[in-house]
Design a protein around this motif. Structure first.
Motif, short mmCIF file in Angstrom:
data_model
loop_
_atom_site.label_atom_id
_atom_site.label_comp_id
_atom_site.label_asym_id
_atom_site.label_seq_id
_atom_site.Cartn_x
_atom_site.Cartn_y
_atom_site.Cartn_z
N ARG A 131 21.10 -6.78 31.87
CA ARG A 131 20.84 -8.59 32.63
C ARG A 131 21.92 -9.44 31.96
NH1 ARG A 131 16.60 -12.00 36.00
NH2 ARG A 131 18.06 -13.42 36.53
N HIS B 126 24.56 -13.25 32.46
CA HIS B 126 25.16 -14.64 33.73
C HIS B 126 26.24 -14.24 33.54
CE1 HIS B 126 20.67 -15.33 31.89
NE2 HIS B 126 20.62 -15.77 33.91
N ALA C 31 30.09 -16.59 35.13
CA ALA C 31 30.45 -17.31 36.74
C ALA C 31 31.62 -16.42 36.71
CB ALA C 31 31.04 -18.81 36.14
N LYS C 32 31.81 -16.64 38.12
CA LYS C 32 33.60 -16.50 38.81
C LYS C 32 34.05 -16.91 39.18
CE LYS C 32 35.60 -13.08 42.01
NZ LYS C 32 35.11 -11.53 42.74
N LEU D 228 30.75 -6.80 40.51
CA LEU D 228 32.23 -7.95 40.86
C LEU D 228 33.46 -8.85 41.70
CD1 LEU D 228 30.47 -10.36 38.47
CD2 LEU D 228 29.01 -10.14 40.65
N TYR E 42 35.29 -24.45 34.23
CA TYR E 42 33.95 -23.75 33.84
C TYR E 42 32.83 -24.93 33.16
CZ TYR E 42 29.30 -21.62 32.85
OH TYR E 42 28.40 -21.29 32.07
N ALA F 298 31.47 -18.50 42.26
CA ALA F 298 29.82 -17.26 42.26
C ALA F 298 29.35 -18.34 40.80
CB ALA F 298 29.47 -16.79 42.60
N CYS F 299 28.44 -18.21 40.93
CA CYS F 299 28.03 -17.88 39.33
C CYS F 299 26.16 -17.59 39.64
CB CYS F 299 27.66 -19.13 38.60
SG CYS F 299 26.84 -20.82 39.78
N GLY F 300 25.34 -16.69 38.40
CA GLY F 300 24.41 -16.42 38.34
C GLY F 300 24.36 -14.99 37.57
N SER F 301 23.55 -14.04 38.04
CA SER F 301 23.50 -12.86 37.04
C SER F 301 23.92 -11.49 38.20
CB SER F 301 21.68 -12.66 37.29
OG SER F 301 21.03 -14.22 36.27
N VAL F 302 24.13 -10.80 37.15
CA VAL F 302 24.79 -9.12 37.16
C VAL F 302 23.75 -8.21 36.85
CG1 VAL F 302 26.81 -9.25 35.84
CG2 VAL F 302 26.63 -8.08 37.91
#
Length: 281
Positions: free
Chosen positions: A4, A6, A8-9, A42, A80, A266-270
Motif C-alpha cells: 500500500r 500513499h 497524489a495525482k 491510476l 502539491y 486525487a490523493c489517497g492510497s493505492v
C-alpha cells in the motif's frame, strides 16, 4: 506481495503525474511506475517518488521513475507542497518560492507559485529549467531537426513532421544518446505554435504520447532561439494543455523557464502487486 502506497495525482498542464509519497526502494521504481501509469492503476503519463533531500534548504526531493529531470513534475511537486500548506513555505502577495530537489538537476530548484486557489485545487507554477549543453541542426529528409541535448535527456525538434511512432523510431535510431535516461521527439507545427510530444523513458521502457512535456517545450524554444539567435517567448499548445516558455539569449542560451496551470486531481492510497522476490529493506 501487495504493498500500500500513499500518492497524489496532479495535472501540470496536461502531463498527468503521480507522486508516490512513501519511501520506496529504487529498484522497485520501474515496476511500480508501470502499474500506476496503466489504466488498471491510476492512469498517468509519468510517476515520481518522494525521497529525502540532501540540501537542508530543500523541502523535499522528487526522483523520477527513470532518473530523468522533468519540469512538469517539478511544477507538480511544488504545487502539491503548496496545496498541503507546507509550514516552511513563505508567502508574499499570494506568491511563494518552493525550494526542492529533483532527479537530473544539481542543486536546489526554485519553482514559484504565482497564483493558487485552494477551493478549486489549482495553481499557476513557473519553474526555471536547465539550459541545454548543445543545440544543433541536421537534415531529416526534406525537413530539419533541431537536436537539443540536456543533461540526462535529449529531444529532437521535428518541424512539420507528421507525428507517428515510425517517425519517432527513425529519428531515435539516428540521434538518441544511449546514456540518456529519456529521449523525446517534439513534433512541432511552428505556424500553429503546437507540439505533440512522444517520449521514451529507458528504465521503464515506456513510450508515451504525453499530454504535455515541459523539457520538450523548452527544447522547442531553445531550437527557435538558436536558429534566430535571439531571446524568445512562446505559448505552446500541446495535446492536453498549454505551456508558456521563455528562453533568454545572450550570445548563447543563458536561461529558460516554463509556466502553466497545475491541478490537484486525487490523493489517497493505492495498492501495487510486486513480484514475490521483492522484499522490504
Amino acid at each position: 506481495m501487495v504493498r500500500r502506497l500513499h500518492f497524489a495525482k496532479l495535472n501540470p498542464s496536461g502531463n498527468t503525474t503521480v507522486i508516490v509519497l512513501d519511501p520506496l526502494e529504487r529498484e522497485l521504481y520501474a515496476e511500480v511506475a508501470k502499474q500506476l501509469m496503466g489504466p488498471e492503476g491510476l492512469g498517468a503519463d509519468q510517476v515520481g517518488f518522494v525521497g529525502e533531500a540532501k540540501d537542508p534548504k530543500a523541502l523535499g526531493r522528487l526522483n523520477m521513475m527513470g532518473g530523468e529531470f522533468c519540469g512538469n513534475a517539478a511544477r507538480a511537486y511544488a504545487a502539491y507542497l503548496a496545496f498541503i500548506r507546507h509550514p516552511s513555505l513563505t508567502w508574499h502577495d499570494g506568491q511563494a518560492e518552493v525550494p526542492i530537489e529533483i532527479s537530473g538537476y544539481d542543486g536546489v530548484l526554485l519553482p514559484r507559485i504565482s497564483a493558487i486557489n485552494h477551493e478549486t485545487a489549482s495553481a499557476h507554477v513557473i519553474s526555471p529549467m536547465p539550459i541545454p549543453n548543445q543545440v544543433h541542426f541536421v537534415d531529416f529528409g526534406s525537413d530539419k531537426l533541431g537536436l537539443v541535448n540536456f543533461e540526462g535527456i535529449s529531444h529532437a525538434v521535428a518541424w512539420e513532421v507528421s507525428p507517428s511512432e515510425d517517425a519517432f523510431n527513425e529519428i531515435a535510431s539516428m540521434y538518441s544518446r544511449p546514456d540518456d535516461a529519456a529521449f523525446g521527439v517534439m513534433f512541432f507545427s511552428e505556424e500553429d505554435s503546437k507540439i505533440v510530444p512522444l517520449v521514451l523513458v529507458r528504465d521503464t521502457g515506456s513510450l508515451v504520447w504525453e499530454g504535455s512535456c515541459a523539457s520538450g517545450a523548452v527544447a522547442v524554444a531553445c531550437a527557435v532561439a538558436s536558429r534566430d539567435r535571439r531571446s524568445t517567448e512562446l505559448r505552446l499548445s500541446q495535446p492536453a494543455g498549454v505551456l508558456h516558455v521563455k528562453v533568454t539569449w545572450n550570445e548563447d542560451i543563458s536561461g529558460a523557464a516554463v509556466g502553466g496551470q497545475v491541478d490537484m486531481i486525487a490523493c489517497g492510497s493505492v495498492f501495487v502487486r510486486l513480484p514475490a522476490f521483492c522484499r522490504r529493506t
